[in-house]
Design a protein around this motif. Structure first.
Motif, PDB file in Angstrom:
ATOM      1  N   UNK A  34      24.719   5.402 -18.869  1.00  0.00           N
ATOM      2  CA  UNK A  34      23.912   4.258 -17.982  1.00  0.00           C
ATOM      3  C   UNK A  34      23.093   4.178 -16.956  1.00  0.00           C
ATOM      4  N   UNK A  35      22.040   3.582 -17.493  1.00  0.00           N
ATOM      5  CA  UNK A  35      20.731   3.241 -16.847  1.00  0.00           C
ATOM      6  C   UNK A  35      20.106   2.623 -15.258  1.00  0.00           C
ATOM      7  N   UNK A  36      19.761   3.515 -14.766  1.00  0.00           N
ATOM      8  CA  UNK A  36      19.045   2.281 -13.789  1.00  0.00           C
ATOM      9  C   UNK A  36      17.926   2.390 -14.404  1.00  0.00           C
ATOM     10  N   UNK A  37      17.059   0.876 -14.050  1.00  0.00           N
ATOM     11  CA  UNK A  37      16.276   0.060 -14.379  1.00  0.00           C
ATOM     12  C   UNK A  37      14.867  -0.025 -13.370  1.00  0.00           C
ATOM     13  N   UNK A  38      14.049   0.587 -13.218  1.00  0.00           N
ATOM     14  CA  UNK A  38      13.166   0.833 -11.820  1.00  0.00           C
ATOM     15  C   UNK A  38      12.247  -0.373 -12.470  1.00  0.00           C
ATOM     16  N   UNK A  39      11.712  -1.290 -11.570  1.00  0.00           N
ATOM     17  CA  UNK A  39      10.180  -1.697 -11.957  1.00  0.00           C
ATOM     18  C   UNK A  39       9.996  -3.059 -10.899  1.00  0.00           C
ATOM     19  N   UNK A  40       8.192  -2.534 -10.957  1.00  0.00           N
ATOM     20  CA  UNK A  40       7.553  -3.451  -9.775  1.00  0.00           C
ATOM     21  C   UNK A  40       8.199  -4.847  -9.804  1.00  0.00           C
ATOM     22  N   UNK A  41       8.331  -5.433 -11.087  1.00  0.00           N
ATOM     23  CA  UNK A  41       9.181  -6.626 -11.316  1.00  0.00           C
ATOM     24  C   UNK A  41      10.575  -6.757 -10.479  1.00  0.00           C
ATOM     25  N   UNK A  42      11.354  -6.473  -9.674  1.00  0.00           N
ATOM     26  CA  UNK A  42      13.031  -6.718  -9.658  1.00  0.00           C
ATOM     27  C   UNK A  42      13.498  -7.079 -10.209  1.00  0.00           C
ATOM     28  N   UNK A  43      13.371  -8.710 -11.001  1.00  0.00           N
ATOM     29  CA  UNK A  43      13.796  -9.797 -11.203  1.00  0.00           C
ATOM     30  C   UNK A  43      14.262  -9.387 -12.458  1.00  0.00           C
ATOM     31  N   UNK A  44      13.269  -8.803 -12.966  1.00  0.00           N
ATOM     32  CA  UNK A  44      12.936  -8.810 -14.462  1.00  0.00           C
ATOM     33  C   UNK A  44      14.019  -7.156 -15.115  1.00  0.00           C
ATOM     34  N   UNK A  45      13.672  -6.441 -13.875  1.00  0.00           N
ATOM     35  CA  UNK A  45      14.644  -4.408 -14.477  1.00  0.00           C
ATOM     36  C   UNK A  45      16.375  -5.593 -13.873  1.00  0.00           C
TER      37      UNK A  45
END
Length: 292
Positions: A34-45
């Protein structure tokens, strides 16, 4: 086949919507994590998380230079999963601006993102990592953490520091049940590298053709399979740069040789990007063609 059991593991990747980060998330999710995708661009995450195989994934927008936002990310992870099994510090940036002309603010920003933010994220994640029965921390460093890249000294400074810090953290956290290690890739074919190439950035990175995100993913998986302090996607390159650093006072003589080879390599890479429809020349200047 991987020896590491991804099934039901909670795995957080910073910079998770980028080229390497999203490839890591796909590999982890395909194994049942189960992945938690963290990125500056929330929509892309959120988009990356939604497109991953399996279920239970989470996409979160976060400025990793804002401690309040970082703390909120791990609060959300704690609320959703109760633990964190693997933290992958993967975020990073560089600039093609030369040291003698770039702003002090840009220097501070690059150091903060590349060096300080992974340390802060790792420290804040410790309680959730301790709740795991098999806690891991994997950090994407760079061969620029071993060999000085003369055209990008701030990137070099941040990666030298990050490598040293993660070696020390790996030694320190082992006794606390958390295994920490780093991967040290050379130039990797991502949007960041393409931007650096069209901007005429650090040619030292182009001694050989850039590796692919899949090569970095394989190194990360190998580190999970066999925990150790460092892994290198291209062991041959790592041996070369480590050998060169045995005689640092010879670097002024060695650099011109590396740079000439790197200039040729960057020219070949730009032509490859043109063939792939990812870059073009307009009035003699290179620019990226944004992917659809």
């Amino acid at each position: 086949m991987s020896r590491f059991d991804f099934s039901d593991k909670v795995m957080l990747v910073t910079g998770g919507a980028g080229g390497i980060g999203s490839a890591l998330c796909r590999r982890f999710a395909s194994g049942g994590a189960r992945c938690v995708v963290v990125d500056l661009e929330g929509i892309r995450a959120e988009k990356v998380a939604a497109e991953l195989p399996g279920s239970g994934h989470l996409g979160i927008g976060c400025d990793l230079m804002d401690r309040t936002q970082v703390e909120r990310v791990f609060e959300l992870v704690g609320d959703a999963y109760g633990r964190l099994d693997v933290l992958v510090n993967n975020v990073g940036m560089t600039s093609s601006e030369r040291f003698d002309v770039r702003s002090v603010e840009s220097i501070e920003r690059e150091i903060t993102l590349n060096l300080t933010s992974p340390l802060v994220a790792t420290r804040i994640a410790v309680p959730l990592l301790k709740a795991s029965r098999d806690a891991r921390v994997v950090t994407t460093v760079s061969l620029g953490g071993i060999f000085p890249l003369g055209e990008t000294p701030i990137y070099t400074a941040s990666k030298f520091g990050l490598r040293g810090a993660m070696l020390a953290i790996g030694l320190d956290l082992r006794s606390r049940g958390i295994l920490a290690g780093s991967v040290l890739p050379s130039a990797t074919d991502t949007r960041m590298l393409r931007q650096e190439a069209v901007d005429g950035g650090n040619s030292m990175q182009f001694q050989d053709s850039p590796q692919q995100p899949a090569d970095v993913v394989a190194a990360v998986v190998s580190l999970l399979d066999k925990p150790r302090l460092e892994a290198y996607p291209r062991p041959g390159e790592s041996r070369l740069v480590r050998f060169a650093m045995l005689v640092p006072n010879l670097l002024p003589r060695i650099f011109p040789l590396f740079r000439r080879r790197g200039d040729r390599g960057m020219a070949r890479y730009l032509e490859e990007l043109r063939r792939r429809g990812l870059a073009r020349q307009t009035d003699g200047r290179w620019e990226l063609v944004e992917e659809a």
